[in-house]
Enzyme design. Structure first.
Site, PDB file in Angstrom:
ATOM      1  N   GLU A 246      -5.145   9.428   7.901  1.00 29.95           N
ATOM      2  CA  GLU A 246      -3.752   9.107   7.594  1.00 29.95           C
ATOM      3  C   GLU A 246      -3.131  10.122   6.646  1.00 29.95           C
ATOM      4  O   GLU A 246      -1.938  10.151   6.447  1.00 29.95           O
ATOM      5  CB  GLU A 246      -3.594   7.676   7.055  1.00 29.95           C
ATOM      6  CG  GLU A 246      -4.781   7.170   6.329  1.00 29.95           C
ATOM      7  CD  GLU A 246      -4.663   5.708   5.889  1.00 29.95           C
ATOM      8  OE1 GLU A 246      -3.716   5.408   5.166  1.00 29.95           O
ATOM      9  OE2 GLU A 246      -5.542   4.913   6.249  1.00 29.95           O
TER      10      GLU A 246
ATOM     11  N   ASN B 298      -9.910  -1.003  -1.467  1.00 26.06           N
ATOM     12  CA  ASN B 298      -9.191  -1.196  -0.211  1.00 26.06           C
ATOM     13  C   ASN B 298     -10.154  -1.231   0.960  1.00 26.06           C
ATOM     14  O   ASN B 298     -11.088  -0.436   1.043  1.00 26.06           O
ATOM     15  CB  ASN B 298      -8.194  -0.059  -0.001  1.00 26.06           C
ATOM     16  CG  ASN B 298      -7.028  -0.134  -0.968  1.00 26.06           C
ATOM     17  OD1 ASN B 298      -6.997  -1.004  -1.844  1.00 26.06           O
ATOM     18  ND2 ASN B 298      -6.078   0.753  -0.813  1.00 26.06           N
TER      19      ASN B 298
ATOM     20  N   HIS C 202      -9.729   3.660  -2.954  1.00 25.27           N
ATOM     21  CA  HIS C 202      -9.176   3.710  -1.591  1.00 25.27           C
ATOM     22  C   HIS C 202     -10.230   4.258  -0.645  1.00 25.27           C
ATOM     23  O   HIS C 202     -11.099   5.008  -1.045  1.00 25.27           O
ATOM     24  CB  HIS C 202      -7.959   4.635  -1.529  1.00 25.27           C
ATOM     25  CG  HIS C 202      -6.708   3.991  -2.014  1.00 25.27           C
ATOM     26  ND1 HIS C 202      -5.559   3.946  -1.277  1.00 25.27           N
ATOM     27  CD2 HIS C 202      -6.433   3.363  -3.173  1.00 25.27           C
ATOM     28  CE1 HIS C 202      -4.629   3.309  -1.971  1.00 25.27           C
ATOM     29  NE2 HIS C 202      -5.122   2.948  -3.128  1.00 25.27           N
TER      30      HIS C 202
ATOM     31  N   ASP D  87       0.839  -1.205   0.000  1.00 21.82           N
ATOM     32  CA  ASP D  87       0.000   0.000   0.000  1.00 21.82           C
ATOM     33  C   ASP D  87       0.879   1.263   0.000  1.00 21.82           C
ATOM     34  O   ASP D  87       2.106   1.170  -0.052  1.00 21.82           O
ATOM     35  CB  ASP D  87      -0.881  -0.081   1.265  1.00 21.82           C
ATOM     36  CG  ASP D  87      -2.213   0.636   1.105  1.00 21.82           C
ATOM     37  OD1 ASP D  87      -2.460   1.198   0.038  1.00 21.82           O
ATOM     38  OD2 ASP D  87      -3.001   0.631   2.075  1.00 21.82           O
ATOM     39  N   HIS D  88       0.232   2.407   0.097  1.00 19.94           N
ATOM     40  CA  HIS D  88       0.880   3.739   0.036  1.00 19.94           C
ATOM     41  C   HIS D  88       2.381   3.799   0.345  1.00 19.94           C
ATOM     42  O   HIS D  88       2.805   3.425   1.431  1.00 19.94           O
ATOM     43  CB  HIS D  88       0.209   4.697   1.028  1.00 19.94           C
ATOM     44  CG  HIS D  88      -1.214   4.967   0.714  1.00 19.94           C
ATOM     45  ND1 HIS D  88      -1.622   6.070   0.022  1.00 19.94           N
ATOM     46  CD2 HIS D  88      -2.319   4.249   0.979  1.00 19.94           C
ATOM     47  CE1 HIS D  88      -2.924   6.039  -0.111  1.00 19.94           C
ATOM     48  NE2 HIS D  88      -3.378   4.937   0.457  1.00 19.94           N
TER      49      HIS D  88
ATOM     50  N   HIS E 133      -9.971   8.018   3.779  1.00 19.03           N
ATOM     51  CA  HIS E 133      -9.503   6.893   4.586  1.00 19.03           C
ATOM     52  C   HIS E 133     -10.213   6.958   5.931  1.00 19.03           C
ATOM     53  O   HIS E 133     -10.391   8.026   6.485  1.00 19.03           O
ATOM     54  CB  HIS E 133      -8.000   6.981   4.799  1.00 19.03           C
ATOM     55  CG  HIS E 133      -7.199   6.674   3.573  1.00 19.03           C
ATOM     56  ND1 HIS E 133      -6.401   7.586   2.970  1.00 19.03           N
ATOM     57  CD2 HIS E 133      -7.112   5.538   2.839  1.00 19.03           C
ATOM     58  CE1 HIS E 133      -5.819   7.032   1.915  1.00 19.03           C
ATOM     59  NE2 HIS E 133      -6.239   5.784   1.809  1.00 19.03           N
TER      60      HIS E 133
HETATM   61 ZN   LIG Z   1      -5.228   4.453   0.552  1.00 23.53          ZN
END
Ligand SMILES: [Zn+2]
Length: 368
Positions: free
Chosen positions: A190, A295, A273, A117-118, A235
């Site tokens: 986040e 996600n 996401h 991920d990221h 998120h």
């Molecule tokens: Zn993400």
């Protein structure tokens, strides 16, 4: 008739793939099947063997394929918080999780995409370190360790973002690996962008189709890639009403690229996401526009915690005494970690069944 139903009808009979981790040509077949069939795979963040095995079990139960992914923090946790060198732990934890999946996935009888991920600018070396491991693996097996990685340089000017993505994809492409990029900023905790502070019209929260076309022009010449586009997604889970999801932005990007580069329909591989807590109709709409991966982290974390938490609250004595002071009996059966961790796993498996249904991937595994 929706676009998704139309393309599902005209799609050829789904290909079959061997169960286990899919990379290269098999990965591309799986992504194409999702888009043609109008369904998407949940991409589940895992942090240890409990969440990882629960994800494999959930996919096997739903007869669906799945994406298993690690954030850099998840990978670090997988290696153990006690391992001092953090950069090393992030790479080794991801590799350890990947090897675990390579060993077990085929026995669960489903196809698994292995992804990370990221990774922002500071974490580009993390991705490069994992590529060292994939290149070593590729020498011996002709398969990379991971199916794909993500680079999230969306905080940077688009030219810098895309140049770095191009450089990394050039290294991944000979191994058949795919790169997920991010254009536009997904809000949420986040990212330091609180949905409550940003109005729904904040341009930063919505990817511009012209940027997506720029990415397509550069990256489609190099290899396989996917785009995490921002269409109001955040998120984490927020109180309803804070964010407006606008999946039509995804359609605009698909249409622009199709027209500009004269491609077949839905040329872009899109990723959603911040899927936790999203309205179901918006999820289906996004999937119909070519989203093949959504996600999910916050909702599965909560499910796991609920499974464990309920048991702890119902059996408080076992978590304080090895012998119950009330009846003199040993409490080992309750404090054995297998007892309560299994309940966390089961709750996560159950929550994921809902995700497979929402995304239309239940019963659609290509394995076999
Ligand atoms: Zn993400």
């Amino acid at each position: 008739m929706t676009a998704a139903v139309e393309s599902a009808k005209s799609a050829p009979a789904a290909a079959r793939l061997p169960a286990g981790v899919v990379t290269g040509e098999d990965y591309r077949t799986l992504v194409a099947a999702c888009k043609a069939g109008g369904y998407a795979l949940p991409a589940v963040n895992v942090t240890g063997t409990n969440s990882l095995n629960a994800t494999l079990e959930a996919a096997a139960t739903a007869k669906a394929d799945v994406v298993i992914q690690l954030s850099n923090g998840g990978a670090r946790f997988f290696a153990g918080e006690g391992l001092k060198d953090e950069a090393n732990a992030r790479a080794l934890g991801a590799v350890s999780a990947a090897r675990h999946v390579h060993l077990l996935a085929q026995h669960y009888g489903v196809c698994v995409v292995l992804h990370t991920d990221h990774a922002n600018r500071k974490l580009v070396p993390w991705v490069e370190r994992m590529l060292d491991f994939s290149e070593e693996e590729f020498k011996h097996t002709k398969k990379p360790l991971f199916s794909s990685h993500m680079l999230d340089l969306s905080e940077e000017p688009i030219e810098e973002n895309l140049q770095t993505c191009a450089r990394i994809l050039k290294r991944m492409s000979p191994m058949g690996m795919s790169l997920e990029i991010e254009l536009g900023v997904t809000g949420g905790e986040e990212d330091g962008i609180g949905a409550e502070h940003d109005g729904a019209d904040n341009a930063k929260l919505y990817t511009q189709p012209e940027d997506v076309a720029k990415a397509f022009k550069l990256l489609s010449m190099i290899g396989h890639f996917s785009v995490a586009a921002s269409f109001g997604n955040v998120h984490g889970v927020y109180a309803p009403g804070n964010v407006k999801l606008r999946p039509e932005i995804l359609k605009k990007s698909q249409d622009l690229v199709q027209a500009q580069f004269k491609t077949p329909v839905k040329p872009l591989n899109l990723v959603f996401h911040g899927g936790s807590g999203s309205e179901k109709e918006k999820i289906s709409e996004a999937v119909s526009y070519g989203v093949f991966k959504m996600n999910i982290d916050t909702d599965t974390q909560f499910a796991f915690a609920q499974g464990v938490g309920k048991f702890v609250l119902e059996n408080p004595v076992a978590f304080q005494h090895q012998i119950d002071p009330g009846n003199g009996k040993p409490t080992k059966k309750s404090y054995d970690p297998r007892k309560w961790l299994r309940l966390g796993e089961k709750a996560m498996v159950e929550r994921l069944q809902e995700a497979f249904v929402d995304l239309g991937s239940k019963g659609k595994s290509l394995a076999g």
